[in-house]
Design a protein around this motif. Structure first.
Motif, mmCIF file in Angstrom:
data_model
loop_
_atom_site.group_PDB
_atom_site.id
_atom_site.type_symbol
_atom_site.label_atom_id
_atom_site.label_comp_id
_atom_site.label_asym_id
_atom_site.label_seq_id
_atom_site.Cartn_x
_atom_site.Cartn_y
_atom_site.Cartn_z
ATOM 1 N N TRP A 52 -5.019 58.000 44.333
ATOM 2 C CA TRP A 52 -5.565 59.572 45.224
ATOM 3 C C TRP A 52 -4.493 60.528 45.368
ATOM 4 C CZ3 TRP A 52 -8.531 56.681 49.822
ATOM 5 C CH2 TRP A 52 -9.796 57.082 50.317
ATOM 6 N N LEU A 159 -12.326 61.867 51.323
ATOM 7 C CA LEU A 159 -11.296 62.505 49.753
ATOM 8 C C LEU A 159 -9.884 62.799 49.700
ATOM 9 C CD1 LEU A 159 -14.182 62.469 46.747
ATOM 10 C CD2 LEU A 159 -12.886 60.970 47.109
ATOM 11 N N SER A 166 -2.042 60.430 51.833
ATOM 12 C CA SER A 166 -1.358 59.889 50.903
ATOM 13 C C SER A 166 -0.140 60.722 50.881
ATOM 14 C CB SER A 166 -2.163 59.996 49.728
ATOM 15 O OG SER A 166 -1.927 61.555 48.935
#
Length: 202
Positions: A52, A159, A166
């Motif tokens: 990701w 997203l 992340s």
């Protein structure tokens, strides 16, 4: 160029998210708040966020520029402005303004307290702001301006937020670094829209 409603909504959501991250950092402390969000989610989340995080990698700009060239060539200037300004601001912050900002793994505490992911190289300096988060949110906000659809807003936010998170999960950045990257994204797209509109009027 008129600012789209979807961009305004995206910028508001981004600003609120950044505010929550700054607030958590202020109330809990920089390192405790990082540890709270950095917790081990298991091997499947390790693998998920390893991939990701690439949504904030520089290669995404190549995709954005090429796609714009072929499908929305009249907006190529706006995309290039976003690329240049976001890069200058994020890299300028890292290398010129805050070159000594330490990454989580370099803070003098016990390393075992940090959740790390096998195969991910831990960087130690130039932490502020998060470049990956800057890229992810700049692309997200730019997409909301160019493709004003609710799925661009909802899907794009998820997203971009996942890419930002992340960086914390992979122990590469503090939450405040991620929040700063979000703010850079808002500023980048806003000023790029303004410059493009002035250029076209001339």
């Amino acid at each position: 160029m008129q600012v789209s409603t979807h961009f305004k909504q995206a910028a508001t959501a981004t600003l609120l998210t950044a505010g929550l991250l700054f607030a958590g950092t202020y109330l809990m402390g920089k390192y405790p708040f990082f540890l709270l969000l950095n917790g081990n989610g298991g091997s499947w989340l390790d693998e998920l966020f390893k991939w990701w995080t690439y949504l904030g990698d520089g290669i995404i700009w190549v995709v954005a520029v090429v796609a714009t060239f072929y499908y929305r060539r009249n907006k190529l200037l706006l995309v290039l402005l976003c690329l240049i300004i976001s890069t200058l601001l994020s890299q300028g912050g890292k290398h010129l303004l805050f070159p000594d900002a330490l990454r989580p793994s370099a803070v003098p505490v016990e390393l075992p307290a940090i959740h790390t992911v096998p195969g991910v190289e831990l960087h130690t300096s130039q932490s502020f702001p998060s470049g990956h988060t800057t890229t992810a949110f700049t692309i997200f906000l730019l997409a909301c301006q160019l493709i004003p659809h609710r799925w661009t807003l909802l899907g794009g936010y998820l997203l971009a937020a996942g890419a930002g998170y992340s960086r914390i999960y992979l122990a590469q950045h503090f939450p405040s670094d991620v929040a700063a990257g979000m703010l850079v994204g808002i500023f980048t797209v806003s000023i790029s829209i303004y410059i493009e509109s002035k250029t076209k009027k001339k």
